[in-house]
Write a protein that holds these residues in place. Structure first.
Motif, PDB file in Angstrom:
ATOM      1  N   ILE A   1      12.058 -15.945  10.137  1.00  0.00           N
ATOM      2  CA  ILE A   1      10.883 -15.971  11.005  1.00  0.00           C
ATOM      3  C   ILE A   1       9.634 -15.895  10.136  1.00  0.00           C
ATOM      4  N   ASP A   2       8.702 -16.797  10.375  1.00  0.00           N
ATOM      5  CA  ASP A   2       7.403 -16.723   9.723  1.00  0.00           C
ATOM      6  C   ASP A   2       6.549 -15.780  10.570  1.00  0.00           C
ATOM      7  N   VAL A   3       6.533 -14.531  10.160  1.00  0.00           N
ATOM      8  CA  VAL A   3       5.881 -13.481  10.942  1.00  0.00           C
ATOM      9  C   VAL A   3       4.397 -13.788  11.145  1.00  0.00           C
ATOM     10  N   ARG A   4       3.713 -14.168  10.084  1.00  0.00           N
ATOM     11  CA  ARG A   4       2.278 -14.455  10.184  1.00  0.00           C
ATOM     12  C   ARG A   4       2.015 -15.582  11.182  1.00  0.00           C
ATOM     13  N   ALA A   5       2.767 -16.656  11.076  1.00  0.00           N
ATOM     14  CA  ALA A   5       2.559 -17.786  11.983  1.00  0.00           C
ATOM     15  C   ALA A   5       2.839 -17.404  13.425  1.00  0.00           C
ATOM     16  N   ALA A   6       3.891 -16.631  13.642  1.00  0.00           N
ATOM     17  CA  ALA A   6       4.240 -16.221  15.005  1.00  0.00           C
ATOM     18  C   ALA A   6       3.170 -15.311  15.605  1.00  0.00           C
ATOM     19  N   ILE A   7       2.689 -14.359  14.824  1.00  0.00           N
ATOM     20  CA  ILE A   7       1.676 -13.430  15.330  1.00  0.00           C
ATOM     21  C   ILE A   7       0.354 -14.142  15.579  1.00  0.00           C
ATOM     22  N   THR A   8      -0.086 -14.958  14.641  1.00  0.00           N
ATOM     23  CA  THR A   8      -1.374 -15.630  14.839  1.00  0.00           C
ATOM     24  C   THR A   8      -1.312 -16.633  15.991  1.00  0.00           C
ATOM     25  N   ALA A   9      -0.168 -17.277  16.173  1.00  0.00           N
ATOM     26  CA  ALA A   9      -0.025 -18.201  17.304  1.00  0.00           C
ATOM     27  C   ALA A   9      -0.119 -17.444  18.626  1.00  0.00           C
ATOM     28  N   ARG A  10       0.524 -16.284  18.716  1.00  0.00           N
ATOM     29  CA  ARG A  10       0.466 -15.489  19.951  1.00  0.00           C
ATOM     30  C   ARG A  10      -0.954 -14.975  20.195  1.00  0.00           C
ATOM     31  N   ILE A  11      -1.649 -14.577  19.153  1.00  0.00           N
ATOM     32  CA  ILE A  11      -3.036 -14.118  19.320  1.00  0.00           C
ATOM     33  C   ILE A  11      -3.883 -15.250  19.893  1.00  0.00           C
ATOM     34  N   ARG A  12      -3.761 -16.435  19.315  1.00  0.00           N
ATOM     35  CA  ARG A  12      -4.527 -17.586  19.814  1.00  0.00           C
ATOM     36  C   ARG A  12      -4.164 -17.901  21.265  1.00  0.00           C
ATOM     37  N   ASP A  13      -2.881 -17.840  21.595  1.00  0.00           N
ATOM     38  CA  ASP A  13      -2.441 -18.107  22.972  1.00  0.00           C
ATOM     39  C   ASP A  13      -3.020 -17.083  23.953  1.00  0.00           C
ATOM     40  N   ILE A  14      -2.955 -15.823  23.580  1.00  0.00           N
ATOM     41  CA  ILE A  14      -3.459 -14.762  24.464  1.00  0.00           C
ATOM     42  C   ILE A  14      -4.960 -14.904  24.669  1.00  0.00           C
ATOM     43  N   LEU A  15      -5.697 -15.189  23.603  1.00  0.00           N
ATOM     44  CA  LEU A  15      -7.147 -15.376  23.725  1.00  0.00           C
ATOM     45  C   LEU A  15      -7.470 -16.601  24.581  1.00  0.00           C
ATOM     46  N   ALA A  16      -6.716 -17.668  24.396  1.00  0.00           N
ATOM     47  CA  ALA A  16      -6.948 -18.889  25.182  1.00  0.00           C
ATOM     48  C   ALA A  16      -6.663 -18.643  26.661  1.00  0.00           C
ATOM     49  N   GLU A  17      -5.585 -17.939  26.962  1.00  0.00           N
ATOM     50  CA  GLU A  17      -5.250 -17.642  28.350  1.00  0.00           C
ATOM     51  C   GLU A  17      -6.316 -16.779  29.026  1.00  0.00           C
ATOM     52  N   ALA A  18      -7.000 -15.972  28.219  1.00  0.00           N
ATOM     53  CA  ALA A  18      -8.054 -15.112  28.749  1.00  0.00           C
ATOM     54  C   ALA A  18      -9.393 -15.842  28.820  1.00  0.00           C
ATOM     55  N   GLY A  19      -9.396 -17.105  28.398  1.00  0.00           N
ATOM     56  CA  GLY A  19     -10.619 -17.890  28.449  1.00  0.00           C
ATOM     57  C   GLY A  19     -11.502 -17.724  27.231  1.00  0.00           C
ATOM     58  N   GLY A  20     -10.985 -17.053  26.223  1.00  0.00           N
ATOM     59  CA  GLY A  20     -11.758 -16.856  25.001  1.00  0.00           C
ATOM     60  C   GLY A  20     -11.652 -18.057  24.087  1.00  0.00           C
ATOM     61  N   PRO A  21     -12.456 -18.063  23.046  1.00  0.00           N
ATOM     62  CA  PRO A  21     -12.406 -19.185  22.110  1.00  0.00           C
ATOM     63  C   PRO A  21     -11.126 -19.157  21.284  1.00  0.00           C
ATOM     64  N   VAL A  22     -10.545 -20.311  21.065  1.00  0.00           N
ATOM     65  CA  VAL A  22      -9.381 -20.420  20.196  1.00  0.00           C
ATOM     66  C   VAL A  22      -9.920 -20.733  18.811  1.00  0.00           C
ATOM     67  N   ARG A  23      -9.598 -19.889  17.872  1.00  0.00           N
ATOM     68  CA  ARG A  23     -10.154 -20.043  16.531  1.00  0.00           C
ATOM     69  C   ARG A  23      -9.130 -19.641  15.492  1.00  0.00           C
ATOM     70  N   ASP A  24      -9.498 -19.806  14.239  1.00  0.00           N
ATOM     71  CA  ASP A  24      -8.627 -19.356  13.159  1.00  0.00           C
ATOM     72  C   ASP A  24      -8.476 -17.851  13.255  1.00  0.00           C
ATOM     73  N   VAL A  25      -7.350 -17.372  12.757  1.00  0.00           N
ATOM     74  CA  VAL A  25      -7.081 -15.937  12.784  1.00  0.00           C
ATOM     75  C   VAL A  25      -6.856 -15.487  11.339  1.00  0.00           C
ATOM     76  N   PRO A  26      -7.951 -15.225  10.611  1.00  0.00           N
ATOM     77  CA  PRO A  26      -7.815 -14.807   9.219  1.00  0.00           C
ATOM     78  C   PRO A  26      -7.177 -13.423   9.111  1.00  0.00           C
ATOM     79  N   GLY A  27      -6.369 -13.259   8.078  1.00  0.00           N
ATOM     80  CA  GLY A  27      -5.624 -12.018   7.899  1.00  0.00           C
ATOM     81  C   GLY A  27      -6.466 -10.775   7.769  1.00  0.00           C
ATOM     82  N   GLY A  28      -7.615 -10.887   7.128  1.00  0.00           N
ATOM     83  CA  GLY A  28      -8.455  -9.725   6.899  1.00  0.00           C
ATOM     84  C   GLY A  28      -9.325  -9.333   8.080  1.00  0.00           C
TER      85      GLY A  28
END
Length: 93
Positions: free
Chosen positions: A6-33
């Motif tokens: 499992i690519d943990v980083r890819a899975a987590i950042t994809a879920r973050i983007r999905d959750i933000l998009a579902e909430a109507g927020g901007p979909v953007r890069d999710v930098p680690g820091g």
């Protein structure tokens, strides 16, 4: 026995983007820091992310109390917590 990688980083950042998009927020890069609160994740969104992560990774790194959610500030922190939990599970199993 076939191990699933499992690519943990890819899975987590994809879920973050999905959750933000579902909430109507901007979909953007999710930098680690970047701090989780800077992404615009509410506490409810963060709880949802953790629940979904448990389903994806089949591990709850917060269950034994060694790691506290308050110890996780950034995306990198969250990725590290799950990577460590997966590594510990692999060693134990």
């Amino acid at each position: 026995m076939l191990e699933k990688t499992i690519d943990v980083r890819a899975a987590i950042t994809a879920r973050i983007r999905d959750i933000l998009a579902e909430a109507g927020g901007p979909v953007r890069d999710v930098p680690g820091g970047l701090a989780l609160h800077e992404l615009g994740l509410s506490s409810l969104m963060l709880a949802r992310l953790l629940i979904e992560n448990e389903g994806v990774f089949e591990v709850d790194p917060f269950a034994d109390g060694d790691v506290l959610l308050s110890d996780v500030a950034t995306v990198d922190d969250l990725v590290s917590v799950y990577e460590n939990a997966l590594a510990a599970t692999a060693q134990a199993g």
